[in-house]
Design an enzyme around this catalytic site. Structure first.
Site, PDB file in Angstrom:
ATOM      1  N   GLU A 113       0.591  -1.059  -0.039  1.00 36.62           N
ATOM      2  CA  GLU A 113      -0.086   0.158   0.033  1.00 36.62           C
ATOM      3  C   GLU A 113       0.781   1.222  -0.001  1.00 36.62           C
ATOM      4  O   GLU A 113       1.928   1.346   0.738  1.00 36.62           O
ATOM      5  CB  GLU A 113      -0.977   0.015   1.197  1.00 36.62           C
ATOM      6  CG  GLU A 113      -1.873   1.085   1.099  1.00 36.62           C
ATOM      7  CD  GLU A 113      -2.826   1.302   2.347  1.00 36.62           C
ATOM      8  OE1 GLU A 113      -2.941   0.506   3.224  1.00 36.62           O
ATOM      9  OE2 GLU A 113      -3.869   2.168   2.279  1.00 36.62           O
ATOM     10  N   GLY A 121       3.066   2.278  11.070  1.00 39.89           N
ATOM     11  CA  GLY A 121       2.492   1.460  12.081  1.00 39.89           C
ATOM     12  C   GLY A 121       2.400   0.023  11.763  1.00 39.89           C
ATOM     13  O   GLY A 121       2.829  -0.863  12.415  1.00 39.89           O
ATOM     14  N   ALA A 122       1.383  -0.139  10.953  1.00 35.73           N
ATOM     15  CA  ALA A 122       1.062  -1.800  10.544  1.00 35.73           C
ATOM     16  C   ALA A 122       0.220  -1.638   9.302  1.00 35.73           C
ATOM     17  O   ALA A 122      -0.272  -0.681   8.921  1.00 35.73           O
ATOM     18  CB  ALA A 122       0.318  -2.317  11.709  1.00 35.73           C
ATOM     19  N   MET A 123       0.070  -2.704   8.773  1.00 33.68           N
ATOM     20  CA  MET A 123      -0.722  -2.990   7.380  1.00 33.68           C
ATOM     21  C   MET A 123      -1.569  -4.157   7.436  1.00 33.68           C
ATOM     22  O   MET A 123      -1.279  -5.333   7.842  1.00 33.68           O
ATOM     23  CB  MET A 123       0.401  -3.059   6.406  1.00 33.68           C
ATOM     24  CG  MET A 123      -0.044  -3.348   4.981  1.00 33.68           C
ATOM     25  SD  MET A 123      -1.104  -1.556   4.502  1.00 33.68           S
ATOM     26  CE  MET A 123      -2.203  -2.385   3.244  1.00 33.68           C
ATOM     27  N   GLU A 124      -2.736  -3.744   6.856  1.00 34.69           N
ATOM     28  CA  GLU A 124      -4.076  -4.803   7.014  1.00 34.69           C
ATOM     29  C   GLU A 124      -4.042  -5.808   5.712  1.00 34.69           C
ATOM     30  O   GLU A 124      -5.009  -6.289   5.693  1.00 34.69           O
ATOM     31  CB  GLU A 124      -5.235  -4.161   6.923  1.00 34.69           C
ATOM     32  CG  GLU A 124      -5.626  -3.365   5.628  1.00 34.69           C
ATOM     33  CD  GLU A 124      -5.085  -1.945   5.569  1.00 34.69           C
ATOM     34  OE1 GLU A 124      -3.979  -1.415   6.098  1.00 34.69           O
ATOM     35  OE2 GLU A 124      -5.772  -1.063   4.646  1.00 34.69           O
ATOM     36  N   ASN A 125      -3.050  -6.194   5.474  1.00 34.55           N
ATOM     37  CA  ASN A 125      -3.036  -7.367   4.256  1.00 34.55           C
ATOM     38  C   ASN A 125      -3.967  -8.695   4.530  1.00 34.55           C
ATOM     39  O   ASN A 125      -3.985  -8.959   5.652  1.00 34.55           O
ATOM     40  CB  ASN A 125      -1.477  -7.863   3.959  1.00 34.55           C
ATOM     41  CG  ASN A 125      -0.717  -6.787   3.761  1.00 34.55           C
ATOM     42  OD1 ASN A 125      -0.696  -5.969   2.992  1.00 34.55           O
ATOM     43  ND2 ASN A 125       0.409  -6.758   4.957  1.00 34.55           N
ATOM     44  N   HIS A 131      -7.086  -1.699  14.861  1.00 38.16           N
ATOM     45  CA  HIS A 131      -7.359  -1.036  13.677  1.00 38.16           C
ATOM     46  C   HIS A 131      -7.121  -2.034  12.438  1.00 38.16           C
ATOM     47  O   HIS A 131      -8.137  -1.985  11.567  1.00 38.16           O
ATOM     48  CB  HIS A 131      -6.349   0.075  13.595  1.00 38.16           C
ATOM     49  CG  HIS A 131      -6.300   0.844  12.527  1.00 38.16           C
ATOM     50  ND1 HIS A 131      -7.009   1.983  12.313  1.00 38.16           N
ATOM     51  CD2 HIS A 131      -5.642   0.598  11.376  1.00 38.16           C
ATOM     52  CE1 HIS A 131      -6.920   2.544  11.123  1.00 38.16           C
ATOM     53  NE2 HIS A 131      -6.235   1.556  10.480  1.00 38.16           N
ATOM     54  N   GLU A 132      -6.023  -2.653  12.508  1.00 37.64           N
ATOM     55  CA  GLU A 132      -5.726  -3.602  11.259  1.00 37.64           C
ATOM     56  C   GLU A 132      -6.720  -4.706  11.081  1.00 37.64           C
ATOM     57  O   GLU A 132      -7.082  -5.070  10.163  1.00 37.64           O
ATOM     58  CB  GLU A 132      -4.477  -4.306  11.480  1.00 37.64           C
ATOM     59  CG  GLU A 132      -3.322  -3.141  11.803  1.00 37.64           C
ATOM     60  CD  GLU A 132      -3.177  -1.855  10.674  1.00 37.64           C
ATOM     61  OE1 GLU A 132      -3.791  -2.001   9.436  1.00 37.64           O
ATOM     62  OE2 GLU A 132      -2.700  -0.862  10.841  1.00 37.64           O
ATOM     63  N   HIS A 166      -9.842  -3.311   9.880  1.00 34.77           N
ATOM     64  CA  HIS A 166      -9.875  -3.183   8.088  1.00 34.77           C
ATOM     65  C   HIS A 166     -10.295  -4.364   7.272  1.00 34.77           C
ATOM     66  O   HIS A 166     -10.656  -4.358   6.135  1.00 34.77           O
ATOM     67  CB  HIS A 166      -8.352  -3.170   7.759  1.00 34.77           C
ATOM     68  CG  HIS A 166      -8.032  -1.647   7.913  1.00 34.77           C
ATOM     69  ND1 HIS A 166      -8.675  -0.724   7.040  1.00 34.77           N
ATOM     70  CD2 HIS A 166      -6.977  -0.939   8.060  1.00 34.77           C
ATOM     71  CE1 HIS A 166      -7.922   0.693   7.454  1.00 34.77           C
ATOM     72  NE2 HIS A 166      -7.084   0.445   7.723  1.00 34.77           N
TER      73      HIS A 166
HETATM   74  N1  TRP Z   1      -3.088   0.954   5.650  1.00 31.75           N
HETATM   75  C1  TRP Z   1      -2.072   1.121   6.933  1.00 31.75           C
HETATM   76  C2  TRP Z   1      -3.105   1.449   7.958  1.00 31.75           C
HETATM   77  O1  TRP Z   1      -3.595   0.593   8.549  1.00 31.75           O
HETATM   78  C3  TRP Z   1      -1.111   2.360   6.642  1.00 31.75           C
HETATM   79  C4  TRP Z   1      -0.138   2.415   5.384  1.00 31.75           C
HETATM   80  C5  TRP Z   1      -0.145   2.743   4.426  1.00 31.75           C
HETATM   81  C6  TRP Z   1       1.116   1.773   5.779  1.00 31.75           C
HETATM   82  N2  TRP Z   1       1.204   2.866   3.938  1.00 31.75           N
HETATM   83  C7  TRP Z   1       1.859   2.020   4.578  1.00 31.75           C
HETATM   84  C8  TRP Z   1       1.645   0.907   6.722  1.00 31.75           C
HETATM   85  C9  TRP Z   1       3.213   1.769   4.504  1.00 31.75           C
HETATM   86  C10 TRP Z   1       2.866   0.488   6.729  1.00 31.75           C
HETATM   87  C11 TRP Z   1       3.674   0.840   5.786  1.00 31.75           C
HETATM   88  O2  TRP Z   1      -3.278   2.499   8.380  1.00 31.75           O
HETATM   89 ZN    ZN Z   2      -5.820   2.048   8.597  1.00 27.23          ZN
END
Ligand code: TRP
Ligand code: ZN
Length: 859
Positions: A126, A266-270, A302-303, A306
């Site tokens: 993302e 912070g984190a990513m919702e894959n 949060h994740e 998502h």
């Molecule tokens: N979608 C992620 C979130 O929960 C945020 C995000 C966007 C992100 N780009 C990223 C996280 C790059 C890590 C690295 O808000």
């Molecule tokens: Zn988010």
């Protein structure tokens, strides 16, 4: 690196559906840290009426081959550029496209695409990272079923993960291992993830409300396996909460989290495979503060949330980012309110909004929650899109009421399941649940800036009513809908009336009866709990603010009215060089010590506003002067209530290192008391702080003592800094706080920054380290905005170094120059000079180009 000349500006009005889509992909990875081969086999189909060229995004890829319907394409049939690949004449409305390219994860320091962190390979896609992995239609409105095969050396990669369900694994004759993963839900490229490496697997499970067993796994690097318990508990709480609140159940049998050391955010919702910055997963009582524990719960929530708001229903385009982020932040705020204390959580969120989002919205980076254009989308993961976006959703929930809001959300998730939508679809669902249109709501998505609300009053002789006129001061801006929760008080502090008004447009009038024999004017508490994201321009006399600060039954409003007392005093002091108003603050505080408040709430009430909170509120950027006033006030409060603080300290001294409301409250109150005691002119309480650090059983105790001793420039400073380091040198996450504490407060921190960046534990390629040292320094106004300009020079130099390493982080650091135009003297010029030098970098990233351009224009 992408050169800036070739990066277009994306405008919202230019959005159009893609001519082609890929509905299915089989991805094959031959993993090698230095040379990974990726092959994608797409099912391509035409969306439009007539066949035209097919464009695939691709950046920094080494092209190997292209096949159309199985036949190698002749080089004349396609063209490769810096941005991707065009197939001039696709062979039909439906066809197979197979493409192969190579990438080098170990050289990818941007931490976007496929990269190496420690001994693992992992992805971040993302918003537009997938195009750095393989040629693809890399846009969120293109959704595909993913079938993934990963092959690699089992010694390097005993664990190989992707989204969805694990299918099979096999050992190949050449000694490699191969695994298959399949995700049953179609998704855009940005939600794809792959992780491979020597990871330790930890397990738990969750039984859903329909009795389905979900296996939960957290993968960590060796040595961290006993720091995952809190994360598991948070995850199970989040899963349960989404069921209880919205009826939303998890939709796969497996949910995985991987903790990554090198991570841009912070984190990513894959889908099914969340990736987390290690600092937001790993925690134990010795090494994590109460704030860290709370962030872990919030971000895990949060994740996880998502999975519905973002993944099942996704975005049509990146302009609508707030559709998933604002909504999901609102959901995680609500979750934390339910799990902790709603008033305290709301206070924290409002403080954060005022300290970070309000200034962003006044500065050169200001944009609506749906931006009108972007060059680099990474620059728009902002507090405006996230936090103001969440405030707009909160506003909707206030208009509808929480029960109708839940109905609206279910409508949205059912109706648009599997689609990429825009905020208009969200609004239409909410309107269906409301049963009527919500006028002017869409303007919140298009108008930038914090609405300034003015209040005027007059007495209507004929009706004996007080008329309060509430107006949105910017008459040229788009009209909005507001929710105004208000209460009217008498001078005895009793509530005369209260209610919730919906204001449609520029002006509202609240008519209230005057009370008592003289029809006295009621005292109005407006936008209680920040019922709309506005800034209220109050001209209320301090005596009236005091009545609210002492009597508001709404804890959030009471807190902010007390803050307003402080701001009112400080403002008077700045205007006149002296002020009589301080005694009112003391009186109000005295009455608070008698109250039986929740400990965390009380500690917030007692905490004096920070320098940046004060300067933003008063729009005064003479930091040295403000800091002198602030410290004088803290010393006066410390002297006045020395007995009380000593008592509070003793009463809360012994805490149990567990995450319960009571123990968290005790630690906070004890730390707040310690902070005041340390401002006693005799320094006699320093021993208390030194002992607290030494004897700490919880990181909240240990790090606070260290921070305060640094802040007051204690004689013991060097010693306690060394002691802390010796204690924690093996723990990278704790060292982040150690770096930050040394540059985050006070003047003249440039020398120490230059010393610390040479420290063997510092690493320019690790975003957590960069944030702890450079960002902490740049958020310390006394050092960054030093009148000599040295702060700007230092940070500009670091931005230049980061440009070639990690453009996203470099641009984030550059955003902190937004405040330069508000500074006095030569500072704006110095900032301009420094930023223009950055702009002359030969390989300037588009991230930095976009940010520096906007800021330079403001200088
Ligand atoms: N979608 C992620 C979130 O929960 C945020 C995000 C966007 C992100 N780009 C990223 C996280 C790059 C890590 C690295 O808000
Ligand atoms: Zn988010």
């Amino acid at each position: 690196m992408t050169s800036s000349s070739s990066s277009p500006v994306h405008k919202i009005e230019d959005y159009s559906p893609n001519l082609w889509s890929t509905s299915k992909v089989h991805l094959r990875f031959d993993l090698d840290p230095h040379l990974t081969v990726v092959r994608a086999d797409y099912e391509v189909k035409l969306n439009g009426e007539s066949i035209g060229p097919l464009f695939l995004n691709g950046e920094n890829l080494e092209f190997l081959s292209l096949r159309l319907n199985g036949t190698i394409a002749d080089p004349s049939e396609y063209e490769i550029s810096e941005l991707g690949l065009v197939v001039f004449h696709p062979p039909g409305a439906n066809f197979h496209l197979t493409i192969e390219n190579r990438i080098c994860p170990s050289k990818n320091t941007s931490l976007e695409g496929l990269y190496k962190s420690g001994s693992m390979l992992c992805t971040q896609n993302e918003p537009e990272g997938f195009r750095k992995i393989v040629y693809s239609i890399d846009r969120p409105d293109n959704m595909m079923r993913f079938f993934v095969t990963i092959s690699g050396d089992p010694n390097l990669f005993p664990v190989m993960l992707s989204n969805g369900n694990f299918i099979t694994e096999r050992n190949l004759p050449d000694g490699k291992k191969e695994v298959d993963w399949e995700d049953p839900f179609p998704k855009p490229t940005y939600l794809f993830a792959l992780v491979a490496g020597e990871l330790v697997e930890t397990n738990d499970e969750f039984i859903t409300k329909s009795a389905k067993k979900v296996t939960l796994k957290i993968f960590v690097e060796k040595g961290n396996e006993n720091k995952v318990n809190f994360a598991f508990d948070s995850l199970k709480k989040a899963m349960k909460w989404d069921e209880d609140t919205f009826g939303l159940e998890y939709d796969l049998d497996l949910f995985m989290i991987v903790a990554v050391e090198d991570f841009n955010m912070g984190a990513m919702e894959n889908k099914g495979l969340n990736l987390f910055n290690a600092k937001l997963v790993l925690a134990d009582k010795k090494s994590a503060t109460d704030e860290t524990f709370e962030s872990i719960m919030a971000v895990i929530g949060h994740e996880y949330f998502h999975n519905w708001t973002g993944n099942r229903v996704t975005l049509r385009n990146w302009f609508n980012l707030t559709l998933k982020e604002g909504l999901t932040v609102f959901r995680d705020q609500w979750f934390t309110e339910d799990m902790t204390d709603p008033d305290v959580k709301r206070i924290k969120d409002i403080l954060f909004l005022k300290e970070h989002q309000f200034p962003e919205d006044q500065g050169p980076m200001s944009h609506p929650i749906v931006p009108k254009s972007y060059t680099e989308m990474n620059n728009f993961y902002t507090v405006t899109v996230y936090e103001k976006g969440a405030e707009v959703i909160r506003l909707v929930s206030e208009i509808l009421g929480r029960e109708n809001f839940k109905k609206g959300l279910i409508d949205y998730l059912t109706r648009y399941d599997g689609q990429g939508v825009t905020f208009e679809e969200f609004i239409s669902s909410m309107e269906r649940a409301f049963g009527k249109p919500i006028p002017l709501l869409s303007n919140w998505y298009h108008r930038s800036g914090t609405p300034k609300i003015q209040v005027k009053d007059h007495f209507d002789e004929t009706t004996k009513e007080w008329v309060f006129t509430i107006s949105d001061r910017d008459s040229d801006a788009l009209p909005l809908i507001f929710v105004n929760s208000y209460a009217a008080f008498g001078s005895d502090g009793k509530i005369l009336s209260e209610g919730k008004r919906i204001q449609e447009g520029k002006v509202d009038e609240i008519r209230l009866c005057g009370y008592g024999p003289s029809y006295a004017k009621p005292i109005l508490s407006l936008f209680r709990g920040l019922s709309s994201p506005v800034s209220l321009e109050s001209t209320m006399p301090i005596e009236e603010i005091q009545i609210l600060a002492e009597n508001e039954p709404d804890g959030v409003s009471r807190f902010f009215n007390f803050q307003n007392l402080i701001f009112s005093w400080m403002d008077d002091l700045i205007q006149n060089g002296k002020s009589e108003r301080f005694s009112i603050i003391i009186d109000t505080l005295r009455s608070c010590f008698k109250k039986d408040w929740d400990k965390t709430y009380f500690s917030f009430f007692l905490s004096f506003p920070s320098l940046s909170q004060i300067s933003e509120q008063l729009q005064c950027y003479d930091y040295l002067k403000l800091e002198t006033y602030r410290k004088d006030a803290i010393k006066t409060i410390s002297a006045q209530f020395s007995k009380e603080f000593q008592y509070l300290y003793e009463e809360n001294r012994k805490t149990i290192p567990i995450q319960t409301k009571e123990e968290i409250g005790k630690r906070r109150l004890k730390n707040t008391s310690l902070y005041y005691l340390l401002h006693d002119p005799t320094s006699k309480f320093e021993g208390l702080a030194i002992a607290q650090q030494r004897e700490a059983k919880h990181m909240s105790e240990e790090i606070s003592a260290l921070r305060y001793l640094i802040e007051i420039e204690s004689k013991a400073k060097e010693n306690v800094v060394t002691l802390f380091y010796d204690h924690w040198k093996h723990d990278a996450l704790v060292l982040d706080s150690w770096f930050a504490a040394q540059v985050g407060f006070g003047e003249n921190k440039s020398k120490i920054l230059e010393t610390l960046e040479l420290h063997p534990k510092f690493n320019l390629k690790n975003p957590n380290k960069v944030r702890s040292l450079y960002f902490s320094y740049a958020r310390n106004p006394l050092s960054f905005h030093d009148k000599t300009g040295i702060g700007y020079q230092i940070i500009a130099e670091r931005i230049k170094r980061l440009n070639g390493i990690n453009p996203q982080v470099a641009a984030g650091l550059a955003k902190l120059f937004s405040a330069a135009s508000k500074q006095k003297g030569d500072l704006p010029n110095i900032a301009k000079r420094e930023l223009e030098e950055i702009q002359n970098l030969p390989n300037l990233s588009k991230d930095l180009r976009e940010v520096t351009e906007k800021i330079v224009n403001s200088l």
